[in-house]
Motif scaffolding. Structure first.
Motif, PDB file in Angstrom:
ATOM      1  N   ARG A   1      -0.691  -8.999  -0.589  1.00 46.71           N
ATOM      2  CA  ARG A   1      -1.442  -8.034   0.242  1.00 46.71           C
ATOM      3  C   ARG A   1      -0.527  -6.974   0.845  1.00 46.71           C
ATOM      4  O   ARG A   1      -0.884  -5.806   0.918  1.00 46.71           O
ATOM      5  CB  ARG A   1      -2.202  -8.777   1.330  1.00 46.71           C
ATOM      6  N   ARG A   2       0.656  -7.396   1.302  1.00 45.96           N
ATOM      7  CA  ARG A   2       1.603  -6.432   1.875  1.00 45.96           C
ATOM      8  C   ARG A   2       2.057  -5.414   0.833  1.00 45.96           C
ATOM      9  O   ARG A   2       2.121  -4.215   1.113  1.00 45.96           O
ATOM     10  CB  ARG A   2       2.833  -7.160   2.438  1.00 45.96           C
ATOM     11  N   LEU A   3       2.365  -5.885  -0.360  1.00 51.23           N
ATOM     12  CA  LEU A   3       2.794  -4.970  -1.426  1.00 51.23           C
ATOM     13  C   LEU A   3       1.676  -4.003  -1.787  1.00 51.23           C
ATOM     14  O   LEU A   3       1.911  -2.805  -1.969  1.00 51.23           O
ATOM     15  CB  LEU A   3       3.225  -5.759  -2.669  1.00 51.23           C
ATOM     16  N   ASP A   4       0.455  -4.515  -1.867  1.00 48.91           N
ATOM     17  CA  ASP A   4      -0.684  -3.667  -2.209  1.00 48.91           C
ATOM     18  C   ASP A   4      -0.963  -2.655  -1.106  1.00 48.91           C
ATOM     19  O   ASP A   4      -1.186  -1.484  -1.368  1.00 48.91           O
ATOM     20  CB  ASP A   4      -1.922  -4.527  -2.472  1.00 48.91           C
ATOM     21  N   ALA A   5      -0.926  -3.097   0.140  1.00 46.82           N
ATOM     22  CA  ALA A   5      -1.179  -2.194   1.272  1.00 46.82           C
ATOM     23  C   ALA A   5      -0.101  -1.121   1.375  1.00 46.82           C
ATOM     24  O   ALA A   5      -0.381   0.005   1.776  1.00 46.82           O
ATOM     25  CB  ALA A   5      -1.244  -2.992   2.571  1.00 46.82           C
ATOM     26  N   GLY A   6       1.106  -1.461   0.983  1.00 42.02           N
ATOM     27  CA  GLY A   6       2.199  -0.495   1.025  1.00 42.02           C
ATOM     28  C   GLY A   6       2.235   0.419  -0.183  1.00 42.02           C
ATOM     29  O   GLY A   6       3.057   1.326  -0.263  1.00 42.02           O
ATOM     30  N   GLY A   7       1.333   0.184  -1.140  1.00 38.57           N
ATOM     31  CA  GLY A   7       1.286   1.024  -2.320  1.00 38.57           C
ATOM     32  C   GLY A   7       2.440   0.788  -3.276  1.00 38.57           C
ATOM     33  O   GLY A   7       2.720   1.618  -4.126  1.00 38.57           O
TER      34      GLY A   7
END
Length: 148
Positions: free
Chosen positions: A29-35
């Motif tokens: 989720r963190r990687l996805d939210a950070g693009g």
């Protein structure tokens, strides 16, 4: 005789498994939210788990494979997070609206061209017949000068 303490070992292993899965999901989720680009390597590094463990988890593996198929940016720009990307239905609605607007503009353009052609034809007829053009509201007179 010694008591059986294996239930404590099993419980500890289950807790460790739950915590590891939670770390992997949070990292995803963190990687996805950070693009950022989502790969098995990046998720494993972010969650502090092994890649081989990620491959053995069917749901995590499917999620990573789904998210890593999105277009990666070669220009170094931040990728749009998965939850912020437009759905196919939304994109189709926007496309329909753009097509409708295009058709309206084409009709307006066609009508304006016809009105202009008629006005130029009348002005030429007036000039050929030597008639004085009618005054336009707000102007003294309308003069059309034709280039040589």
């Amino acid at each position: 005789m010694r008591s059986d303490n294996s239930r404590h070992i099993v419980a500890s292993a289950q807790n460790r498994s739950i915590e590891t899965r939670a770390r992997a999901l949070q990292a995803l989720r963190r990687l996805d939210a950070g693009g950022k680009a989502i790969t098995f390597e990046s998720v494993a590094r972010e969650a502090n788990v092994s890649r081989s463990w990620l491959y053995t988890q069917p749901d995590l593996r499917a999620e990573i494979q789904q998210r890593r198929t999105r277009e990666t940016s070669t220009s170094g720009t931040v990728l749009t997070p998965h939850r912020q990307r437009a759905s196919d239905a939304s994109l189709l609605c926007r496309l329909d609206a753009a097509n409708e607007r295009l058709h309206r503009l084409e009709n307006d353009n066609r009508e304006l061209r016809a009105a202009l052609a008629q006005a130029l034809g009348l002005a030429r007829e007036d000039r050929v017949l030597g008639r004085r053009p009618l005054d336009t509201p707000g102007r003294q007179s309308l003069e059309i000068v034709e280039s040589p």
